[in-house]
Design a protein around this motif. Structure first.
Motif, PDB file in Angstrom:
ATOM      1  N   GLY A   1       4.565  15.296  -2.205  1.00 32.21           N
ATOM      2  CA  GLY A   1       3.819  14.230  -2.611  1.00 32.21           C
ATOM      3  C   GLY A   1       3.969  13.090  -1.752  1.00 32.21           C
ATOM      4  N   THR A   2       5.225  12.918  -1.256  1.00 28.26           N
ATOM      5  CA  THR A   2       5.477  11.683  -0.362  1.00 28.26           C
ATOM      6  C   THR A   2       4.883  11.956   0.942  1.00 28.26           C
ATOM      7  OG1 THR A   2       7.892  11.410  -1.218  1.00 28.26           O
ATOM      8  CG2 THR A   2       7.481  10.606   0.938  1.00 28.26           C
TER       9      THR A   2
ATOM     10  N   TYR B   1       8.587  19.550  -4.523  1.00 23.53           N
ATOM     11  CA  TYR B   1       7.210  19.098  -4.761  1.00 23.53           C
ATOM     12  C   TYR B   1       7.084  17.539  -4.433  1.00 23.53           C
ATOM     13  CZ  TYR B   1       4.685  23.034  -6.061  1.00 23.53           C
ATOM     14  OH  TYR B   1       3.841  24.180  -6.030  1.00 23.53           O
TER      15      TYR B   1
ATOM     16  N   LEU C   1       1.556   7.221  -6.679  1.00 18.50           N
ATOM     17  CA  LEU C   1       0.376   8.170  -6.952  1.00 18.50           C
ATOM     18  C   LEU C   1       0.977   9.465  -6.363  1.00 18.50           C
ATOM     19  CD1 LEU C   1      -2.340   8.746  -7.684  1.00 18.50           C
ATOM     20  CD2 LEU C   1      -3.410   8.066  -5.450  1.00 18.50           C
ATOM     21  N   GLY C   2       1.539   9.531  -5.200  1.00 21.19           N
ATOM     22  CA  GLY C   2       2.204  11.047  -5.160  1.00 21.19           C
ATOM     23  C   GLY C   2       3.185  11.471  -5.948  1.00 21.19           C
TER      24      GLY C   2
ATOM     25  N   GLU D   1       0.911  -1.148  -0.161  1.00 23.97           N
ATOM     26  CA  GLU D   1      -0.087   0.120  -0.048  1.00 23.97           C
ATOM     27  C   GLU D   1       0.890   1.277  -0.075  1.00 23.97           C
ATOM     28  OE1 GLU D   1      -2.541   0.445   3.410  1.00 23.97           O
ATOM     29  OE2 GLU D   1      -3.627   1.881   2.415  1.00 23.97           O
TER      30      GLU D   1
ATOM     31  N   PRO E   1      -6.291  20.836  -1.346  1.00 21.30           N
ATOM     32  CA  PRO E   1      -5.843  19.911  -2.059  1.00 21.30           C
ATOM     33  C   PRO E   1      -6.138  20.038  -3.758  1.00 21.30           C
ATOM     34  CG  PRO E   1      -7.809  19.394  -0.753  1.00 21.30           C
ATOM     35  CD  PRO E   1      -7.249  20.521  -0.478  1.00 21.30           C
TER      36      PRO E   1
ATOM     37  N   TYR F   1       0.781   3.770  -3.121  1.00 21.16           N
ATOM     38  CA  TYR F   1       0.575   5.552  -2.813  1.00 21.16           C
ATOM     39  C   TYR F   1       1.712   6.300  -3.006  1.00 21.16           C
ATOM     40  CZ  TYR F   1      -4.631   4.740  -1.147  1.00 21.16           C
ATOM     41  OH  TYR F   1      -5.641   4.787  -1.427  1.00 21.16           O
ATOM     42  N   ARG F   2       2.789   6.122  -2.840  1.00 18.15           N
ATOM     43  CA  ARG F   2       3.998   6.842  -2.996  1.00 18.15           C
ATOM     44  C   ARG F   2       4.241   7.020  -4.495  1.00 18.15           C
ATOM     45  NH1 ARG F   2       8.424   7.264   0.404  1.00 18.15           N
ATOM     46  NH2 ARG F   2       7.826   6.420   2.886  1.00 18.15           N
TER      47      ARG F   2
ATOM     48  N   LYS G   1      -3.028  21.184  -5.535  1.00 19.29           N
ATOM     49  CA  LYS G   1      -2.035  20.444  -5.294  1.00 19.29           C
ATOM     50  C   LYS G   1      -0.696  21.458  -5.559  1.00 19.29           C
ATOM     51  CE  LYS G   1      -3.049  15.796  -5.562  1.00 19.29           C
ATOM     52  NZ  LYS G   1      -3.805  15.085  -6.520  1.00 19.29           N
TER      53      LYS G   1
ATOM     54  N   SER H   1       1.606  12.595  -8.984  1.00 17.98           N
ATOM     55  CA  SER H   1       0.532  13.678  -8.833  1.00 17.98           C
ATOM     56  C   SER H   1       1.617  15.091  -8.519  1.00 17.98           C
ATOM     57  CB  SER H   1      -0.123  13.641  -7.402  1.00 17.98           C
ATOM     58  OG  SER H   1      -0.983  12.449  -7.524  1.00 17.98           O
ATOM     59  N   TYR H   2       2.796  14.832  -8.064  1.00 17.82           N
ATOM     60  CA  TYR H   2       3.496  16.045  -7.402  1.00 17.82           C
ATOM     61  C   TYR H   2       4.830  16.310  -8.360  1.00 17.82           C
ATOM     62  CZ  TYR H   2       0.599  16.903  -3.432  1.00 17.82           C
ATOM     63  OH  TYR H   2      -0.424  17.256  -2.979  1.00 17.82           O
TER      64      TYR H   2
ATOM     65  N   GLN I   1      -3.503  17.865   4.932  1.00 17.87           N
ATOM     66  CA  GLN I   1      -4.956  17.781   4.500  1.00 17.87           C
ATOM     67  C   GLN I   1      -5.610  19.101   5.223  1.00 17.87           C
ATOM     68  OE1 GLN I   1      -7.185  14.312   4.076  1.00 17.87           O
ATOM     69  NE2 GLN I   1      -5.600  13.128   2.879  1.00 17.87           N
TER      70      GLN I   1
ATOM     71  N   PRO J   1      -9.485  14.980  -5.483  1.00 16.49           N
ATOM     72  CA  PRO J   1      -8.168  15.314  -4.783  1.00 16.49           C
ATOM     73  C   PRO J   1      -8.435  15.553  -3.366  1.00 16.49           C
ATOM     74  CG  PRO J   1      -8.956  16.978  -6.216  1.00 16.49           C
ATOM     75  CD  PRO J   1      -9.755  16.148  -6.397  1.00 16.49           C
ATOM     76  N   LYS J   2      -9.632  15.720  -3.021  1.00 22.44           N
ATOM     77  CA  LYS J   2      -9.986  16.078  -1.298  1.00 22.44           C
ATOM     78  C   LYS J   2      -9.601  14.712  -0.686  1.00 22.44           C
ATOM     79  CE  LYS J   2     -13.437  19.585  -1.160  1.00 22.44           C
ATOM     80  NZ  LYS J   2     -14.520  19.695  -1.895  1.00 22.44           N
ATOM     81  N   THR J   3      -9.723  13.755  -1.193  1.00 25.33           N
ATOM     82  CA  THR J   3      -9.707  12.281  -0.487  1.00 25.33           C
ATOM     83  C   THR J   3      -8.187  11.863  -0.519  1.00 25.33           C
ATOM     84  OG1 THR J   3     -10.122  10.919  -2.041  1.00 25.33           O
ATOM     85  CG2 THR J   3     -12.077  11.922  -0.785  1.00 25.33           C
ATOM     86  N   LYS J   4      -7.464  12.277  -1.518  1.00 25.29           N
ATOM     87  CA  LYS J   4      -6.261  11.594  -1.757  1.00 25.29           C
ATOM     88  C   LYS J   4      -6.177  10.311  -1.551  1.00 25.29           C
ATOM     89  CE  LYS J   4      -3.248  15.476  -1.622  1.00 25.29           C
ATOM     90  NZ  LYS J   4      -3.138  16.407  -0.555  1.00 25.29           N
ATOM     91  N   GLY J   5      -7.190   9.628  -2.304  1.00 24.82           N
ATOM     92  CA  GLY J   5      -7.510   8.068  -1.918  1.00 24.82           C
ATOM     93  C   GLY J   5      -7.798   7.754  -0.688  1.00 24.82           C
ATOM     94  N   GLU J   6      -8.259   8.419   0.278  1.00 26.33           N
ATOM     95  CA  GLU J   6      -8.700   8.056   1.426  1.00 26.33           C
ATOM     96  C   GLU J   6     -10.010   8.294   1.358  1.00 26.33           C
ATOM     97  OE1 GLU J   6      -5.601   8.153   4.783  1.00 26.33           O
ATOM     98  OE2 GLU J   6      -5.625  10.080   3.518  1.00 26.33           O
TER      99      GLU J   6
ATOM    100  N   TYR K   1       1.014  11.247   0.697  1.00 22.97           N
ATOM    101  CA  TYR K   1       0.728   9.976   0.054  1.00 22.97           C
ATOM    102  C   TYR K   1       1.344   8.675   0.858  1.00 22.97           C
ATOM    103  CZ  TYR K   1      -2.027  11.785  -3.726  1.00 22.97           C
ATOM    104  OH  TYR K   1      -2.903  12.655  -4.548  1.00 22.97           O
ATOM    105  N   ALA K   2       2.384   8.869   1.339  1.00 21.96           N
ATOM    106  CA  ALA K   2       3.094   7.884   1.931  1.00 21.96           C
ATOM    107  C   ALA K   2       2.433   7.007   3.280  1.00 21.96           C
ATOM    108  CB  ALA K   2       4.529   8.181   2.598  1.00 21.96           C
ATOM    109  N   ARG K   3       2.279   5.932   3.169  1.00 21.20           N
ATOM    110  CA  ARG K   3       1.686   5.108   4.164  1.00 21.20           C
ATOM    111  C   ARG K   3       2.572   4.636   5.201  1.00 21.20           C
ATOM    112  NH1 ARG K   3      -1.925   7.535   1.467  1.00 21.20           N
ATOM    113  NH2 ARG K   3      -4.080   6.875   1.611  1.00 21.20           N
TER     114      ARG K   3
ATOM    115  N   GLN L   1      -5.170  14.925 -12.180  1.00 21.61           N
ATOM    116  CA  GLN L   1      -6.414  15.970 -11.660  1.00 21.61           C
ATOM    117  C   GLN L   1      -7.840  15.890 -11.937  1.00 21.61           C
ATOM    118  OE1 GLN L   1      -4.865  19.998 -11.123  1.00 21.61           O
ATOM    119  NE2 GLN L   1      -3.144  19.229  -9.963  1.00 21.61           N
TER     120      GLN L   1
ATOM    121  N   GLU M   1      -9.014  12.129 -10.499  1.00 21.56           N
ATOM    122  CA  GLU M   1      -8.914  11.828  -8.901  1.00 21.56           C
ATOM    123  C   GLU M   1      -9.902  13.183  -8.433  1.00 21.56           C
ATOM    124  OE1 GLU M   1      -5.719  11.477  -5.576  1.00 21.56           O
ATOM    125  OE2 GLU M   1      -5.122  12.773  -7.498  1.00 21.56           O
TER     126      GLU M   1
END
Lengths: 364, 364
Positions: B276-277, B272, A275-276, A268, B356, A272-273, B359, A279-280, B351, A356-361, B280-282, A351, A354
């Motif tokens: 992003g990290t 940037y 995706l980050g 995970e 968001p 997600y990294r 970005k 996105s960035y 957040q 973007p408010k949720t950033k996947g959450e 998004y990082a978990r 953008q 996605e």
């Protein structure tokens, strides 16, 4: 109809992300190689012959619009800028070989870009059908319809013993190349691809990365296709490919489950990294973008990443190539400028897709 | 007043990101070491003596609430859980030494957490004032007010020749340690810190990383403070620190300009990507988080990153430490669980502070 239709940023139908097993099989392609009797093959033909072949094939297909309920446009390669040719190559609508045959080559494209008939490429006629997901029979049926239509009007070079005759003997017989483009990130991560490639090659099939060079396929996208065209019926070729594809799908699913059950957290984090990064990042190479896109697509497919469009991998692998990038930038770009524009395109694409408010959450 | 006030997640006033040069100077701290006549120093005193000292100091300060227009709370270390002590250490409100003196130690904290008076740490009294940004004179004035107040009521251990007497001779004299906490990412990136540390040490000052161990300061946060307390007046110590700090600020600004003019694109990409990290990082280690926070803070300071709260570095460097993380998680966490919670806390913090939708980019 404008050529622009085929060059703009809109995705081809094969990128739709639908079709069977579209979480693993990105697309199915059928290619039939045909040549006409009475003309020398492209290696040896004159421009005059090429012109006549083009006229015959185009006229036959364009006249049949209603019969096959598809609308085709005929495009002469010589009428295209170098950039436009590159874009058609990147969309898999024409081959690099055709793009480099400006004097003789042309292509007939269906409006939805699911069918392209290249004229005067290596063979006089190359019928190509590109469908999203795993649709071997459907894509073949489409190609077969076009093939029968042309066969009815035009004299194919056909030998009772050898079958369809082609410029290269490796295509002689059925002239059929059936292939599936598969996204195999879990088999790659768990280092099973080498073994699978070896097994598949023993079964008369070929596996290769469809993007990029080297042993690891860019974006973990592999193409599996039949090696032999001679001595097997079309039905056998298609059913063998179907069977092998289904086995690879099963292996990939098992590998995904194993990753999820043994290292869900690190997986995970990695997905997600990526995706980050997409996105960035302000500068990104093809290799890194492909790796990140593969990760994000895997994240979507296994339900970890939400709110990102499932077609992201199919589309972006095409759109981030040099031709598209320069079309997007509306100027020529060197390699370093492309890395900047690639990053920009990927950010904008994300953008769009996605929330973007949720950033996947999920929001609490 | 509840102890919880000082332990909850709300930022201390020194994290506010205001004050002079707050783009480079995170905070200013003044510490005065004092001891009382008639009691043995903490190394040798009895619990009974400690108790009497605590009562005298607390009573004096609490009685003066109105006079100095500050409200103090007295907290006995022995009344705190181990986790609560850790959180106060991480907020820089008490020292690790005081946290480990449960039988004798206490602390008087002002409501805004700008003043903490540790009682029975290495010395009987340690007056500490922590202000945001570069506010050496202001922080000293505050400490001096508290000092005069206590001096008026309590008999300080003072020698005409040596000045204030302290447990450790390195504090004798003024008992003053003045320090500034600086964020020096550009000097670090351009590898100028080693040289600067050498020069500063020749000027009787000390530079050290305030977070983490090793040569490179975690999050590129450095503390510059006076080495000597004896043989210099308070005014000289403060003005020397002011002068050196201003020179370092100048050098850092020059390094930032140089980075922006020579490698703006790669810098922007790096900053940037760090955003992003963090977004998004978990799973994220302290080291990586500190590096990313430093990058994002630099991005804000040089105007590349917008919509992120400028206090992010000050706050998160504190909040991502083990005590806070466990308080936030409401359970004990091992190192790997902390990496997961750290990532979660950083995402949530971002957040809150970030719009968001953009970005970090202006919407077209």
């Amino acid at each position: 109809m404008s050529i622009e239709r085929f060059l703009d940023n809109s995705p081809s139908s094969w990128m739709a992300g639908s079709g069977d097993h579209s979480d693993i099989v990105m697309s199915t392609r059928i290619r039939l190689a045909r040549n006409l009797n009475g003309y020398r093959f492209p290696l040896a033909f004159t421009e005059d012959e090429a012109h006549k072949i083009d006229q015959s094939v185009s006229a036959t297909l364009l006249d049949a619009d209603e019969e096959i309920q598809m609308n085709f446009s005929s495009i002469q390669i010589k009428d295209l800028s170098e950039l436009s040719r590159q874009v058609l190559v990147e969309k898999h609508l024409i081959s690099p070989k055709l793009a480099n045959s400006p004097m003789t080559g042309s292509v007939l494209l269906s409006d939805d870009e699911s069918v392209s008939v290249m004229v005067n490429e290596e063979d006089h006629i190359r019928i190509q059908c590109l469908f999203p997901g795993l649709q071997i029979q459907e894509a073949y049926a489409q190609a077969d319809t076009i093939d029968r239509l042309l066969d009815k009007e035009l004299p194919y070079a056909f030998d009772e013993q050898f079958g369809y005759l082609t410029s290269c003997p490796t295509n002689t017989g059925t002239g059929l190349r059936a292939s599936v483009m598969m996204h195999l990130p879990a088999l790659t991560m768990t280092k099973q691809m080498n073994r699978i490639v070896t097994i598949i090659s023993r079964l008369g099939m070929v596996v290769r990365g469809i993007y990029g060079e080297g042993s690891e396929a860019l974006g973990n996208v592999y193409q599996v296709s039949n090696q032999t065209t001679l001595g097997k019926t079309e039905e056998d070729i298609l059913s063998d490919l179907q069977s092998i594809t289904e086995q690879i799908i099963q292996k990939e699913k098992e590998a995904r489950s194993a990753l999820l059950s043994h290292s869900a957290n690190t997986l995970e984090d990695r997905l997600y990294r990526s995706l980050g990064t997409l996105s960035y990042a302000r500068i990104i190479t093809t290799e890194e973008a492909a790796r990140c896109l593969s990760d994000v697509r895997l994240g979507i497919d296994i339900g970890l990443i939400k709110d990102v469009d499932v077609t992201i991998l199919n589309e972006c692998m095409v759109f981030m190539q040099p031709g598209f990038l320069q079309k997007y930038a509306e100027t020529t770009l060197n390699a370093s400028e492309r890395d900047t524009f690639r990053a920009k395109l990927l950010r904008e694409r994300l953008q769009m897709g996605e929330n973007p408010k949720t950033k996947g959450e999920e929001l609490a």
